[in-house]
Enzyme design. Structure first.
Site, PDB file in Angstrom:
ATOM      1  N   ASP A 106     -30.414  37.637   3.835  1.00 35.66           N
ATOM      2  CA  ASP A 106     -31.097  38.873   3.461  1.00 35.66           C
ATOM      3  C   ASP A 106     -30.307  39.673   2.437  1.00 35.66           C
ATOM      4  O   ASP A 106     -29.245  40.208   2.748  1.00 35.66           O
ATOM      5  CB  ASP A 106     -31.325  39.718   4.723  1.00 35.66           C
ATOM      6  CG  ASP A 106     -32.156  40.948   4.463  1.00 35.66           C
ATOM      7  OD1 ASP A 106     -32.851  41.002   3.426  1.00 35.66           O
ATOM      8  OD2 ASP A 106     -32.125  41.867   5.304  1.00 35.66           O
ATOM      9  N   ASP A 299     -35.176  41.290  -2.693  1.00 35.61           N
ATOM     10  CA  ASP A 299     -34.969  41.216  -1.252  1.00 35.61           C
ATOM     11  C   ASP A 299     -35.353  39.838  -0.738  1.00 35.61           C
ATOM     12  O   ASP A 299     -36.528  39.542  -0.536  1.00 35.61           O
ATOM     13  CB  ASP A 299     -35.812  42.300  -0.562  1.00 35.61           C
ATOM     14  CG  ASP A 299     -35.653  42.293   0.950  1.00 35.61           C
ATOM     15  OD1 ASP A 299     -34.711  41.650   1.453  1.00 35.61           O
ATOM     16  OD2 ASP A 299     -36.477  42.934   1.631  1.00 35.61           O
TER      17      ASP A 299
END
Length: 537
Positions: A106, A299
């Protein structure tokens, strides 16, 4: 968002003298990554790791993840998802002896934590298919006496902070701070976060994983490259401290990260400026927008991209035969469009040195159930984000030290890894070894052929006939509120801990008070289990 107030109490407990590595210093570390799949068995460290010429490679097997929850009108269905790899994962080892865990990779959050609570994950069977970290078996774990509630774009987790050794590839990060999850909602896997600090003051409350890798001499600077690859391609990789010239075409375009004050949320993320949008149609015709200036962050923990309403409308309405579904909010397309040669094009930089990333239809279209496909973007005017539907087509170098991102078109023509050094020119201005595959357009419309600034009514609507998608974006999304609490103690037993979570996700991004309530509840539950496990004393 509330500032951290307790973590500084234990950062001083970390001993610099304890830092050490198994790998040779300052070598790039390459880890292939893959779309997630539940699995109980894990390859051994020796099968996942090998030393190469100037880098350390750690292999993982490619697999697909669990389908999201989908709802078609009033009928709940378990539906097949062609692009099941909507969450990309990485295997690392924690503790002594090492235990392998699978984590979501992430770039939208900074923390490393393990052991989600499967009962409230929203995907219990999928969550239970992964091993959890049994902290009672680690000889090197130390409790810090600090806890946190980490809140994401979807879901939250209450964690107790510990220190333990972490192995990535064949490099050991000594005494890394990480979280053990005890109460979580709507997150089926732990997370390895690689973003800058999201604290309001911009300061890291403790050394994150990337900080530790640099300070312990494993890599020369806080920089890594990411190559997710397409859904069905198993060769995606993250390289800490290196760039693979065999995984992109053209030159790496250097784009400055925006200061938080220049962003919609004021939070420090991997923000850059999107300067244009275009479409390349299957017949070779290209259209582009006029130059724009939209902040957007990258992201890898988010499944879809989310862009301003007018850009969302322009892209969705431009897909061949697309229909806007009033029930789900997606643009629906014929799944056969994914096999066509078109692309969605995103432009970065000035008109004199623009970098265009072409995302093939097949990577941008998402088959949410058999025979039903949607365009992989949703509208937002709050925090525009490029998720995996964009990142699969881009090769990205994230340079935290110099606050730059470097972008190129992803490709695959072998492997040639070069080290990322230190200082202002740590990431060299490199050109990929792969040939540019974008040639062949037959007609080109100049800037302005695609209007991404005007609100428009959809050309075609589905009238609610398509699927209403709930929790389709099963990646956690970016980190939001975090609330520090006192130590709640590690309960005896293995991983996960108890806790009652309501399963509703508590997704109001601005609700700091709500996050605090969750934390108080979790602290009370866990305190009742055991204030400190005897085996840690």
């Amino acid at each position: 968002m509330l500032p951290l107030t307790t973590l500084s109490l234990y950062v001083s407990l970390l001993s610099p003298a304890a830092a050490g590595v198994l790998a040779s210093p300052n070598l790039p570390i390459k880890l292939p990554i893959s779309p997630a799949q539940g699995h109980r068995s894990s390859p051994s460290l020796t099968s996942r790791s090998s030393n190469g010429n100037g880098f350390v490679r750690a292999s993982v097997h490619a697999a697909h993840g669990a389908p999201p929850k989908l709802r078609r009108r009033q009928e709940d269905e378990g539906l097949k998802n062609q692009n099941l790899g909507t969450t990309y994962t990485i295997d690392i080892d924690i503790g002594t002896p090492p235990q392998t865990v699978t984590l979501i990779l992430d770039t939208g959050s900074p923390d490393l934590w393990v052991n989600p609570q499967c009962e409230t994950s929203g995907q219990e069977k999928y969550c239970n298919s992964f091993r959890q970290f049994d902290y009672t078996k680690s000889k090197t774990i130390q409790d810090t006496g600090a806890a946190d509630i980490l809140k994401y774009g979807k879901g939250n987790v209450t964690i107790e902070y510990v220190t333990d050794d972490v192995i990535i590839g064949s490099a050991k990060i000594k005494s890394q701070i990480l979280g053990i999850g005890f109460e979580s909602i709507d997150i089926p896997l732990g997370i390895l976060g690689l973003s800058p600090s999201v604290s309001p003051d911009g300061q890291s409350p403790y050394p994150y994983l990337l900080d530790s890798m640099a300070s312990q001499g494993i890599i020369s600077s806080r920089a890594f490259s990411l190559d997710l690859r397409s859904i069905d391609n198993p060769s995606g990789a993250i390289i800490f401290g290196g760039v693979d010239l065999g995984k992109f075409s053209g030159s790496l375009a250097k784009l400055p990260m925006l200061d938080p004050s220049q962003t919609p949320s004021g939070v420090d993320r991997y923000w850059i400026v999107l300067s244009g949008v275009g479409m390349t149609y299957p017949d070779g015709e290209e259209v582009e927008s006029e130059e724009i200036g939209v902040p957007v962050f990258l992201d890898s923990g988010g499944t879809l991209s989310r862009l301003p309403e007018t850009i969302f409308q322009a892209i969705g309405d431009s897909f061949p035969g697309s229909q806007y579904d009033t029930e789900s909010g997606f643009y629906i397309v014929d799944c056969a469009v994914a096999e066509q040669a078109g692309s969605v094009d995103f432009i970065f930089g000035s008109s004199t040195s623009a970098k265009k990333i072409r995302v093939p239809y097949g990577d941008f279209i998402w088959e949410v159930q058999t025979g039903v496909c949607v365009v992989g973007v949703l509208p937002t005017d709050d925090e525009p984000v490029f998720g995996d539907s964009f990142l699969r087509a881009a090769y990205v170098v994230f340079d935290q030290d110099n606050r730059n991102l470097h972008l190129a078109q992803a490709a695959n023509c072998g492997e040639q890894i070069v080290e990322i050094g230190s200082g202002q020119d740590a990431v060299l201005s490199s050109t990929g070894k792969c040939k540019d595959g974008s040639a062949g357009s037959t007609k080109t419309a100049g800037g302005g052929g695609l209007d991404v600034t005007a609100t428009r009514a959809p050309t075609r609507t589905a009238g609610g006939s398509g699927p209403a998608v709930t929790n389709s974006d099963f990646g956690p999304g970016p980190a939001g509120t975090r609330v520090s609490t006192g130590g709640i103690g590690l309960p005896t037993g293995t991983g996960g801990g108890g806790g009652s979570g309501d399963g509703n996700g508590n997704d109001d991004d601005d609700s700091a008070a709500s996050g605090l309530d969750v934390g108080v509840t979790a602290a009370a539950v866990l305190a009742g289990l055991n204030m400190l496990a005897v085996w840690l004393l």
